[in-house]
Motif scaffolding. Structure first.
Motif, PDB file in Angstrom:
ATOM      1  N   ALA A 180      43.578  26.590  36.927  1.00 23.50           N
ATOM      2  CA  ALA A 180      44.339  27.582  37.702  1.00 23.50           C
ATOM      3  C   ALA A 180      44.646  28.822  36.875  1.00 23.50           C
ATOM      4  O   ALA A 180      44.516  29.951  37.361  1.00 23.50           O
ATOM      5  CB  ALA A 180      45.626  26.957  38.236  1.00 23.50           C
ATOM      6  N   ASP A 181      45.045  28.630  35.626  1.00 19.73           N
ATOM      7  CA  ASP A 181      45.366  29.790  34.781  1.00 19.73           C
ATOM      8  C   ASP A 181      44.132  30.637  34.511  1.00 19.73           C
ATOM      9  O   ASP A 181      44.191  31.866  34.512  1.00 19.73           O
ATOM     10  CB  ASP A 181      46.001  29.340  33.458  1.00 19.73           C
ATOM     11  CG  ASP A 181      47.413  28.817  33.656  1.00 19.73           C
ATOM     12  OD1 ASP A 181      48.066  29.197  34.649  1.00 19.73           O
ATOM     13  OD2 ASP A 181      47.864  28.023  32.801  1.00 19.73           O
ATOM     14  N   LYS A 206      43.361  32.630  37.693  1.00 17.83           N
ATOM     15  CA  LYS A 206      44.287  33.761  37.827  1.00 17.83           C
ATOM     16  C   LYS A 206      43.892  34.881  36.873  1.00 17.83           C
ATOM     17  O   LYS A 206      43.936  36.050  37.223  1.00 17.83           O
ATOM     18  CB  LYS A 206      45.715  33.317  37.522  1.00 17.83           C
ATOM     19  CG  LYS A 206      46.369  32.537  38.627  1.00 17.83           C
ATOM     20  CD  LYS A 206      47.829  32.343  38.283  1.00 17.83           C
ATOM     21  CE  LYS A 206      48.255  30.938  38.551  1.00 17.83           C
ATOM     22  NZ  LYS A 206      49.630  30.660  38.145  1.00 17.83           N
ATOM     23  N   SER A 207      43.493  34.512  35.672  1.00 14.12           N
ATOM     24  CA  SER A 207      43.095  35.507  34.680  1.00 14.12           C
ATOM     25  C   SER A 207      41.873  36.293  35.144  1.00 14.12           C
ATOM     26  O   SER A 207      41.807  37.514  34.974  1.00 14.12           O
ATOM     27  CB  SER A 207      42.812  34.826  33.340  1.00 14.12           C
ATOM     28  OG  SER A 207      42.421  35.766  32.375  1.00 14.12           O
ATOM     29  N   PHE A 252      40.990  36.986  38.206  1.00  8.97           N
ATOM     30  CA  PHE A 252      41.333  37.900  39.292  1.00  8.97           C
ATOM     31  C   PHE A 252      42.402  38.915  38.917  1.00  8.97           C
ATOM     32  O   PHE A 252      42.592  39.897  39.620  1.00  8.97           O
ATOM     33  CB  PHE A 252      41.702  37.123  40.556  1.00  8.97           C
ATOM     34  CG  PHE A 252      40.476  36.786  41.350  1.00  8.97           C
ATOM     35  CD1 PHE A 252      40.021  37.640  42.335  1.00  8.97           C
ATOM     36  CD2 PHE A 252      39.756  35.644  41.071  1.00  8.97           C
ATOM     37  CE1 PHE A 252      38.865  37.354  43.035  1.00  8.97           C
ATOM     38  CE2 PHE A 252      38.594  35.351  41.760  1.00  8.97           C
ATOM     39  CZ  PHE A 252      38.146  36.209  42.749  1.00  8.97           C
ATOM     40  N   ARG A 253      43.087  38.703  37.786  1.00  7.87           N
ATOM     41  CA  ARG A 253      44.048  39.692  37.318  1.00  7.87           C
ATOM     42  C   ARG A 253      43.349  41.017  37.026  1.00  7.87           C
ATOM     43  O   ARG A 253      43.923  42.083  37.145  1.00  7.87           O
ATOM     44  CB  ARG A 253      44.745  39.168  36.066  1.00  7.87           C
ATOM     45  CG  ARG A 253      46.167  39.613  35.949  1.00  7.87           C
ATOM     46  CD  ARG A 253      46.899  38.864  34.841  1.00  7.87           C
ATOM     47  NE  ARG A 253      47.469  37.645  35.391  1.00  7.87           N
ATOM     48  CZ  ARG A 253      47.382  36.455  34.829  1.00  7.87           C
ATOM     49  NH1 ARG A 253      46.755  36.281  33.695  1.00  7.87           N
ATOM     50  NH2 ARG A 253      47.937  35.415  35.394  1.00  7.87           N
ATOM     51  N   SER A 306      44.732  40.529  49.784  1.00 10.14           N
ATOM     52  CA  SER A 306      43.484  39.857  50.157  1.00 10.14           C
ATOM     53  C   SER A 306      42.878  40.386  51.450  1.00 10.14           C
ATOM     54  O   SER A 306      41.891  39.837  51.929  1.00 10.14           O
ATOM     55  CB  SER A 306      43.744  38.352  50.294  1.00 10.14           C
ATOM     56  OG  SER A 306      44.760  38.121  51.263  1.00 10.14           O
ATOM     57  N   SER A 315      49.717  32.275  51.246  1.00  9.86           N
ATOM     58  CA  SER A 315      50.022  31.130  50.388  1.00  9.86           C
ATOM     59  C   SER A 315      51.037  30.215  51.058  1.00  9.86           C
ATOM     60  O   SER A 315      51.969  30.685  51.719  1.00  9.86           O
ATOM     61  CB  SER A 315      50.588  31.624  49.051  1.00  9.86           C
ATOM     62  OG  SER A 315      51.153  30.553  48.324  1.00  9.86           O
ATOM     63  N   ASN A 329      46.290  43.588  37.611  1.00  8.38           N
ATOM     64  CA  ASN A 329      46.910  43.024  36.405  1.00  8.38           C
ATOM     65  C   ASN A 329      48.436  43.064  36.501  1.00  8.38           C
ATOM     66  O   ASN A 329      49.124  43.525  35.596  1.00  8.38           O
ATOM     67  CB  ASN A 329      46.421  43.751  35.157  1.00  8.38           C
ATOM     68  CG  ASN A 329      46.707  42.973  33.896  1.00  8.38           C
ATOM     69  OD1 ASN A 329      47.013  41.787  33.935  1.00  8.38           O
ATOM     70  ND2 ASN A 329      46.630  43.638  32.763  1.00  8.38           N
ATOM     71  N   ARG A 330      48.949  42.585  37.647  1.00 14.01           N
ATOM     72  CA  ARG A 330      50.379  42.465  37.911  1.00 14.01           C
ATOM     73  C   ARG A 330      51.121  43.803  37.939  1.00 14.01           C
ATOM     74  O   ARG A 330      52.311  43.869  37.672  1.00 14.01           O
ATOM     75  CB  ARG A 330      51.049  41.548  36.878  1.00 14.01           C
ATOM     76  CG  ARG A 330      50.519  40.142  36.868  1.00 14.01           C
ATOM     77  CD  ARG A 330      51.238  39.336  35.836  1.00 14.01           C
ATOM     78  NE  ARG A 330      50.716  37.985  35.788  1.00 14.01           N
ATOM     79  CZ  ARG A 330      51.092  37.088  34.903  1.00 14.01           C
ATOM     80  NH1 ARG A 330      51.980  37.388  33.995  1.00 14.01           N
ATOM     81  NH2 ARG A 330      50.584  35.885  34.928  1.00 14.01           N
TER      82      ARG A 330
END
Length: 195
Positions: A33-34, A37-38, A40-41, A65, A81, A182-183
């Motif tokens: 999962a991490d 996420k990385s 798609f960041r 999305s 989600s 990236n957040r």
């Protein structure tokens, strides 16, 4: 049996991959999962807010999305989600409103992505369409959609929706498009052009 040109090309591609595999940050294989996420960041997404009328009142969430998949008929998709408090109401709805945002709409994007706040407390910021769905005022563009399918995918649901009506308050040449990368929120414009 002789080797075809397609087989030779495939073998050459495999050799090239092997030569450059040392340049990869990680070895291809299982992705947790991490790691996902990385990945798609670093992939920016346009920002939208989805609203619906729930049994306890209007709900909203911010989505990166949203994508168009067909123009005839006009179909878009997005995912929600299972962790979002708005998801049950959106999944139970027959229709929704998708608000497509630009940089002038940043405050709405932040509001709809903040947990534990009343996203509809400011009655001057939104109204109801004649069909009942909540609509925020003044966003770059919006479309009222009928949900046509739902597909469970891991801890999310992918929703396909048929765009029925909509409007633009500002065209693409107006404010700068709002993206999430990236957040962080970003505004695209002439300064970000590379061609």
């Amino acid at each position: 049996m002789t080797e075809t040109s397609a087989q030779r090309a495939s073998d050459d591609h495999g050799d090239a991959f092997a030569r450059h595999a040392g340049d990869l940050l990680t070895v291809p294989g299982t992705l947790d999962a991490d790691g996902f996420k990385s990945l798609f960041r670093g992939h920016p997404g346009g920002v939208a807010v989805v609203t619906a009328e729930g049994p306890d009142g209007p709900v909203a969430l911010t989505a990166t999305s949203v994508a168009s998949v067909s123009v005839d008929p006009p179909i878009l998709i997005f995912s929600v989600s299972s962790l979002s408090s708005a998801t049950p109401s959106i999944l139970a709805s027959d229709s929704i409103v998708v608000h497509l945002l630009d940089s002038a709409d940043l405050s709405l994007a932040k509001l709809a992505s903040t947990s534990g706040v009343d996203r509809f407390a400011d009655r001057s910021a939104w109204t109801r369409l004649p069909t009942g769905e909540p609509l925020y005022h003044g966003v770059r563009a919006w479309t009222r959609c009928a949900i046509v399918s739902r597909l469970e995918a891991g801890g999310s649901t992918v929703i396909a929706a048929h765009a029925l009506q909509g409007a633009e308050n500002r065209g693409p040449e107006g404010e700068q498009p709002l993206v999430y990368h990236n957040r962080t929120w970003h505004a695209l414009g002439d300064h970000s052009r590379i061609d």
